[in-house]
Design a protein around this motif. Sequence first.
Motif: not given
Length: 184
Positions: A54-72, A79-81, A94-99
């Motif tokens: 039941g997460a918010s729409e933006e948190m679901v999207v953040a969850s999808l992309f949260h590790d796209v910077g892992e290989l870079l 901090e990338i997504p 934003y803060w959850v993603l960055a941290h």
Amino acid sequence: MQKVGALYAAAEKDSWRRLVALLETQRGDDTKLGTQVSLYDHGLQTATRAMKDGASEEMVVASLFHDVGELLCPKNHGEIPAAVLRPFVSEDTYWVLAHHEIFQAYHYIHHFDGDPNLRDAFKGHPAYDACVHFCADWDEKAFDGAYASYPIDKFWPLIKNVFSREAYWWAGPGHPKRMLVSGQ
């Protein structure tokens, strides 16, 4: 200058496509990094868990992309997504993603003789509990090779909704508000 502004606005509206393309590069076995799932599947699984919770729409999207910077950039990869999504999401998201990687370390860093309580430095931050929840309930559990994640097309409407929001400029450290970019 109006032409430059229009080009930036068009690039901003298409940033979701570049983020999806970055996610797609994480499909192969070479992106499993010692786990049961690729980084692509990990993103889908994390977002599926968030959506089912039941997460918010933006948190679901953040969850999808949260590790796209892992290989870079394995260190500070959140901090990338976070930077890409920042104009479209709340400061807490934003803060959850960055941290999240600091908070995620709580679950595994002891295997490398690291301090699992690194996240304690952020106690008192308004998004602290949200980041603990993100990591413990979605991110940490999303390495299950048998888990049935939603397919990427389940997330298209949410991605498009988040990226169609009015974009904000981050006002900088110490500034109390984000600023709406006018004239777009």
